[in-house]
Design a protein around this motif. Structure first.
Motif, PDB file in Angstrom:
ATOM      1  N   ILE A 202      51.099  42.710 -13.030  1.00 22.77           N
ATOM      2  CA  ILE A 202      50.179  43.842 -12.889  1.00 22.77           C
ATOM      3  C   ILE A 202      50.891  45.143 -13.220  1.00 22.77           C
ATOM      4  CG2 ILE A 202      48.783  45.164 -11.237  1.00 22.77           C
ATOM      5  CD1 ILE A 202      48.224  42.539  -9.779  1.00 22.77           C
ATOM      6  N   ALA A 203      52.158  45.269 -12.777  1.00 22.64           N
ATOM      7  CA  ALA A 203      52.922  46.481 -13.083  1.00 22.64           C
ATOM      8  C   ALA A 203      53.116  46.642 -14.584  1.00 22.64           C
ATOM      9  CB  ALA A 203      54.280  46.425 -12.376  1.00 22.64           C
ATOM     10  N   VAL A 204      53.411  45.549 -15.289  1.00 28.90           N
ATOM     11  CA  VAL A 204      53.583  45.611 -16.746  1.00 28.90           C
ATOM     12  C   VAL A 204      52.293  46.067 -17.419  1.00 28.90           C
ATOM     13  CG1 VAL A 204      53.962  44.230 -18.831  1.00 28.90           C
ATOM     14  CG2 VAL A 204      55.432  43.910 -16.836  1.00 28.90           C
ATOM     15  N   VAL A 205      51.172  45.491 -16.998  1.00 32.10           N
ATOM     16  CA  VAL A 205      49.873  45.868 -17.591  1.00 32.10           C
ATOM     17  C   VAL A 205      49.573  47.339 -17.334  1.00 32.10           C
ATOM     18  CG1 VAL A 205      47.382  45.484 -17.483  1.00 32.10           C
ATOM     19  CG2 VAL A 205      48.943  43.534 -17.478  1.00 32.10           C
ATOM     20  N   MET A 206      49.798  47.791 -16.101  1.00 35.65           N
ATOM     21  CA  MET A 206      49.503  49.177 -15.760  1.00 35.65           C
ATOM     22  C   MET A 206      50.426  50.149 -16.484  1.00 35.65           C
ATOM     23  SD  MET A 206      48.487  49.285 -11.726  1.00 35.65           S
ATOM     24  CE  MET A 206      46.789  48.960 -11.249  1.00 35.65           C
ATOM     25  N   LEU A 207      51.721  49.828 -16.534  1.00 33.10           N
ATOM     26  CA  LEU A 207      52.662  50.712 -17.223  1.00 33.10           C
ATOM     27  C   LEU A 207      52.325  50.825 -18.706  1.00 33.10           C
ATOM     28  CD1 LEU A 207      56.071  49.641 -15.626  1.00 33.10           C
ATOM     29  CD2 LEU A 207      54.958  51.859 -15.389  1.00 33.10           C
ATOM     30  N   THR A 208      52.023  49.684 -19.323  1.00 37.60           N
ATOM     31  CA  THR A 208      51.722  49.693 -20.754  1.00 37.60           C
ATOM     32  C   THR A 208      50.430  50.448 -21.037  1.00 37.60           C
ATOM     33  OG1 THR A 208      52.792  47.522 -20.924  1.00 37.60           O
ATOM     34  CG2 THR A 208      51.468  48.249 -22.796  1.00 37.60           C
ATOM     35  N   SER A 209      49.394  50.194 -20.230  1.00 36.73           N
ATOM     36  CA  SER A 209      48.131  50.893 -20.435  1.00 36.73           C
ATOM     37  C   SER A 209      48.287  52.385 -20.192  1.00 36.73           C
ATOM     38  CB  SER A 209      47.048  50.313 -19.517  1.00 36.73           C
ATOM     39  OG  SER A 209      47.389  50.493 -18.156  1.00 36.73           O
ATOM     40  N   MET A 210      49.133  52.768 -19.217  1.00 39.71           N
ATOM     41  CA  MET A 210      49.391  54.174 -18.946  1.00 39.71           C
ATOM     42  C   MET A 210      50.012  54.858 -20.148  1.00 39.71           C
ATOM     43  SD  MET A 210      52.146  55.761 -16.260  1.00 39.71           S
ATOM     44  CE  MET A 210      53.489  55.051 -17.226  1.00 39.71           C
ATOM     45  N   VAL A 211      50.983  54.193 -20.768  1.00 39.00           N
ATOM     46  CA  VAL A 211      51.659  54.775 -21.933  1.00 39.00           C
ATOM     47  C   VAL A 211      50.674  55.017 -23.065  1.00 39.00           C
ATOM     48  CG1 VAL A 211      53.321  54.277 -23.772  1.00 39.00           C
ATOM     49  CG2 VAL A 211      53.935  53.854 -21.389  1.00 39.00           C
ATOM     50  N   PHE A 212      49.854  54.016 -23.373  1.00 38.03           N
ATOM     51  CA  PHE A 212      48.939  54.158 -24.507  1.00 38.03           C
ATOM     52  C   PHE A 212      47.762  55.071 -24.169  1.00 38.03           C
ATOM     53  CE2 PHE A 212      51.278  50.412 -25.848  1.00 38.03           C
ATOM     54  CZ  PHE A 212      51.402  50.639 -27.214  1.00 38.03           C
ATOM     55  N   TRP A 213      47.339  55.077 -22.893  1.00 38.45           N
ATOM     56  CA  TRP A 213      46.251  55.979 -22.511  1.00 38.45           C
ATOM     57  C   TRP A 213      46.681  57.429 -22.635  1.00 38.45           C
ATOM     58  CZ3 TRP A 213      45.927  59.560 -18.459  1.00 38.45           C
ATOM     59  CH2 TRP A 213      44.663  60.154 -18.305  1.00 38.45           C
ATOM     60  N   MET A 214      47.867  57.770 -22.122  1.00 36.91           N
ATOM     61  CA  MET A 214      48.327  59.154 -22.194  1.00 36.91           C
ATOM     62  C   MET A 214      48.607  59.556 -23.633  1.00 36.91           C
ATOM     63  SD  MET A 214      48.875  62.032 -20.909  1.00 36.91           S
ATOM     64  CE  MET A 214      48.670  61.735 -19.159  1.00 36.91           C
ATOM     65  N   ARG A 215      49.104  58.641 -24.432  1.00 39.61           N
ATOM     66  CA  ARG A 215      49.356  58.941 -25.844  1.00 39.61           C
ATOM     67  C   ARG A 215      48.064  59.302 -26.559  1.00 39.61           C
ATOM     68  NH1 ARG A 215      49.165  55.872 -30.452  1.00 39.61           N
ATOM     69  NH2 ARG A 215      50.648  56.367 -32.106  1.00 39.61           N
TER      70      ARG A 215
END
Length: 278
Positions: free
Chosen positions: A78-91
């Motif tokens: 879950i942490a991997v999914v959230m971290l990755t989605s956070m990176v691409f969402w903010m980008r």
């Protein structure tokens, strides 16, 4: 200590930007009297994140050993999914987040005098709670892989610095190139996520769920042990394992290849240096 610091610094700055944009817009539009509603939303989101973290930690302690390894693997995933989605969402959202938040504020304040405060509380709560819950799952995944005081202290230091930077951005005393900041920290977070994902596979193996590709690729336990200063740094930053197995190496490299390709494929247009208007 460095990884929790940088992750919480980024998460904290994202949350501070949201609160700062809302506060600035309310002040500029002559509705500063509604600021208490903003702080109520922030406090409720913080409380939810703390309760969620404590609840998950207590839940994990009740599991037998194998189930606990499986639970830690699920938390890490879950942490991997959230971290990755956070990176691409903010980008993607960095260039338009200010306008979108202001539109959301206008929509919330159109509810009428009686419903304005509740609508604003709900909007800020949802925006900040997203950052808080991402932080909870990441910190749980990191704390499960490291013992000692360094990780909690690093996380608290990251939060403290992000609050100071957020206040500086709001007051105009700090000028930060947010586009470059989020780009560099995004690359760093993808490296961290790759290491966490390899750790998830290891937890699934220890939990008896995954037993394939367990051949050791190389063994540097004597040359560069994980408890050495350099080994500890590489483990924290890059997910280094002294004796990784095939599955961990494949997952690590495949995740990095795919995520970095999409992250670097098309850089977003430059954004203004100051994201919070006075």
């Amino acid at each position: 200590m460095l990884i929790p610091f940088l992750i919480m610094l980024r998460e904290g700055i994202e949350a501070a930007l949201i609160v700062g944009i809302v506060a600035s817009y309310l002040k500029q539009s002559g509705r500063g009297a509604l600021m208490p509603a903003v702080w109520v939303g922030v406090l409720l989101a913080t409380a939810l994140s703390l309760f969620a973290g404590a609840g998950l930690q207590l839940l994990a302690a009740e599991f037998p050993q194998k189930q606990q390894e499986l639970f830690e693997g699920v938390v890490g995933l879950i942490a991997v999914v959230m971290l990755t989605s956070m990176v691409f969402w903010m980008r993607k959202a960095a260039r338009s987040i200010k306008g979108e938040l202001q539109a959301s504020i206008d929509k919330a304040l159109s509810k009428g005098a009686d419903g304005q405060g509740w609508a604003l509380i709900g909007m800020v709560f949802l925006a900040v709670a997203r950052e808080g819950l991402e932080s909870v799952f990441f910190l749980l995944a990191v704390f499960q892989q490291s013992s000692g005081w360094e990780a909690p202290v690093g996380a608290l230091a990251g939060i403290a610095v992000s609050v100071a930077i957020g206040w500086g951005l709001y007051s105009g005393g700090v000028r930060l190139d947010l586009r470059r900041f989020f780009r560099f920290t995004g690359l760093f977070i993808l490296l961290v996520a790759a290491g966490l994902l390899a750790g998830v596979l290891r937890k699934l193996h220890e939990g008896g769920v995954w037993n394939h590709l367990q051949t050791v690729v190389f063994d540097m336990s004597t040359t560069l042990p994980m408890d050495s200063p350099l080994g500890a740094v590489l483990s924290g930053l890059l997910g280094y394992q002294a004796a990784p197995v095939v599955g961990e190496v494949v997952v690590y490299l495949a995740f990095l290849a795919v995520s970095l390709f999409f992250f670097l494929r098309s850089a977003p247009a430059p954004a203004p240096r100051a994201a919070v208007a006075r």
